[in-house]
Design an enzyme around this catalytic site. Sequence first.
Site, PDB file in Angstrom:
ATOM      1  N   ASP A 254     -96.919 -40.613  18.861  1.00 54.62           N
ATOM      2  CA  ASP A 254     -96.708 -39.763  17.695  1.00 54.62           C
ATOM      3  C   ASP A 254     -97.669 -38.587  17.721  1.00 54.62           C
ATOM      4  O   ASP A 254     -98.575 -38.525  18.548  1.00 54.62           O
ATOM      5  CB  ASP A 254     -96.854 -40.583  16.393  1.00 54.62           C
ATOM      6  CG  ASP A 254     -97.934 -41.665  16.480  1.00 54.62           C
ATOM      7  OD1 ASP A 254     -98.832 -41.529  17.323  1.00 54.62           O
ATOM      8  OD2 ASP A 254     -97.884 -42.625  15.712  1.00 54.62           O
TER       9      ASP A 254
ATOM     10  N   HIS B  64     -96.922 -50.091   9.101  1.00 52.05           N
ATOM     11  CA  HIS B  64     -96.242 -49.071   9.924  1.00 52.05           C
ATOM     12  C   HIS B  64     -96.484 -49.306  11.413  1.00 52.05           C
ATOM     13  O   HIS B  64     -97.511 -49.847  11.817  1.00 52.05           O
ATOM     14  CB  HIS B  64     -96.584 -47.645   9.490  1.00 52.05           C
ATOM     15  CG  HIS B  64     -97.980 -47.175   9.761  1.00 52.05           C
ATOM     16  ND1 HIS B  64     -98.767 -46.578   8.803  1.00 52.05           N
ATOM     17  CD2 HIS B  64     -98.725 -47.156  10.883  1.00 52.05           C
ATOM     18  CE1 HIS B  64     -99.920 -46.225   9.323  1.00 52.05           C
ATOM     19  NE2 HIS B  64     -99.931 -46.571  10.599  1.00 52.05           N
TER      20      HIS B  64
ATOM     21  N   ASP C  82    -100.172 -50.814   6.011  1.00 51.89           N
ATOM     22  CA  ASP C  82     -98.903 -50.940   5.269  1.00 51.89           C
ATOM     23  C   ASP C  82     -97.760 -51.438   6.168  1.00 51.89           C
ATOM     24  O   ASP C  82     -96.602 -51.412   5.772  1.00 51.89           O
ATOM     25  CB  ASP C  82     -98.522 -49.602   4.608  1.00 51.89           C
ATOM     26  CG  ASP C  82     -98.262 -48.482   5.615  1.00 51.89           C
ATOM     27  OD1 ASP C  82     -98.385 -48.722   6.841  1.00 51.89           O
ATOM     28  OD2 ASP C  82     -97.939 -47.360   5.175  1.00 51.89           O
TER      29      ASP C  82
ATOM     30  N   GLU D 197     -93.120 -45.380   8.649  1.00 50.21           N
ATOM     31  CA  GLU D 197     -93.641 -45.961   7.411  1.00 50.21           C
ATOM     32  C   GLU D 197     -92.620 -46.938   6.818  1.00 50.21           C
ATOM     33  O   GLU D 197     -91.444 -46.941   7.222  1.00 50.21           O
ATOM     34  CB  GLU D 197     -93.938 -44.837   6.406  1.00 50.21           C
ATOM     35  CG  GLU D 197     -95.043 -43.867   6.849  1.00 50.21           C
ATOM     36  CD  GLU D 197     -96.451 -44.452   6.717  1.00 50.21           C
ATOM     37  OE1 GLU D 197     -96.617 -45.685   6.727  1.00 50.21           O
ATOM     38  OE2 GLU D 197     -97.394 -43.651   6.620  1.00 50.21           O
TER      39      GLU D 197
HETATM   40  C1  F6R Z   1    -101.272 -44.211  16.342  1.00 48.25           C
HETATM   41  C2  F6R Z   1    -100.237 -44.894  15.578  1.00 48.25           C
HETATM   42  C3  F6R Z   1    -100.531 -45.671  14.347  1.00 48.25           C
HETATM   43  C4  F6R Z   1    -101.825 -46.500  14.440  1.00 48.25           C
HETATM   44  C5  F6R Z   1    -102.061 -47.222  13.120  1.00 48.25           C
HETATM   45  C6  F6R Z   1    -103.344 -48.011  13.160  1.00 48.25           C
HETATM   46  O1  F6R Z   1    -100.726 -43.560  17.479  1.00 48.25           O
HETATM   47  O2  F6R Z   1     -99.115 -44.804  15.955  1.00 48.25           O
HETATM   48  O3  F6R Z   1     -99.459 -46.535  14.083  1.00 48.25           O
HETATM   49  O4  F6R Z   1    -101.708 -47.418  15.489  1.00 48.25           O
HETATM   50  O5  F6R Z   1    -102.105 -46.289  12.093  1.00 48.25           O
HETATM   51  O6  F6R Z   1    -104.412 -47.125  13.243  1.00 48.25           O
HETATM   52  P1  F6R Z   1    -105.880 -47.643  13.575  1.00 48.25           P
HETATM   53  O7  F6R Z   1    -105.831 -48.188  14.951  1.00 48.25           O
HETATM   54  O8  F6R Z   1    -106.741 -46.409  13.514  1.00 48.25           O
HETATM   55  O9  F6R Z   1    -106.202 -48.667  12.562  1.00 48.25           O
END
Ligand code: F6R
Length: 261
Positions: free
Chosen positions: A68, A139, A137, A144
């Site tokens: 992303d 995701h 959450d 989301e």
């Molecule tokens: C990042 C991504 C997100 C993260 C998620 C967890 O490329 O796609 O889904 O993996 O937000 O983030 P962290 O690892 O910072 O807790």
Amino acid sequence: MEVVILADEAAIGVLVADAVAALVRRRPAAVLGVATGSTPLPVYRELVRRARDGLAPDWSGVTFFTLDEYVGLPAGSAASYRSTIARELTDPLGIDPAQVHGPDPDPDRLPDAGERYEREIHEAGGVDLQLLGIGADGHLAFNEPGSSLVSRTRIKTLTARTRADNARFFGSADGVPRHVLTQGLGTIGEAGHLVLVAVGEGKSAAVAAAVEGPVSAGCPASVMQLHGHATVLLDPAAAAGLERVAYYREVWEGKPDWQGI
Ligand code: F6R
């Protein structure tokens, strides 16, 4: 889905680095899907350490795809996921930037950015191993809650919770972009092997919903239950909400080393 509970993020980093290295040795032209955020950093540190110690596989034929990207950041921003993956992984490994792909957030080219990224992944032959984190959450990438389980790469709007969670990279939640380009859940599901890592108590509810809850757009990461080769690596805090912990531990302890993950 295989659930592996290890002592800490360092142990998870070693196991995932083993799986990535084994893939690259087996398939020198492997396609690796990489995540950003904090969770994959121990994996990247371990891969970089091995390269510095002369233990790395040959990365020269590997293609990388990020999951992303933020929309609306100034070009070259250090907080962009393209910059992050270069800084944390591909530059230290000495990888040619031409081997690294990410969704294109150029404002003039946004309308077909998703379609173009899908084409790039397809032309590379698809992702062999996709590293994933999970949002508090639920995701997956930046899909989301409420995202279609068959979605493709497209623009999404981050929830207030995700923007608050990512404020640490931008100084404040208000500084976090509202919009992102993200691989869809259908896109991610086409990777050969999904490897999701979660650590810390803050992820335990999302992990429990994703692993043991119903498959539902309400918890996008639950789509992993539909995948034929999905591995979830957790520390004990992230596993705290699971009901079948004893069973997951028994399975892992009885698994022969040669099987890997
Ligand atoms: C990042 C991504 C997100 C993260 C998620 C967890 O490329 O796609 O889904 O993996 O937000 O983030 P962290 O690892 O910072 O807790």
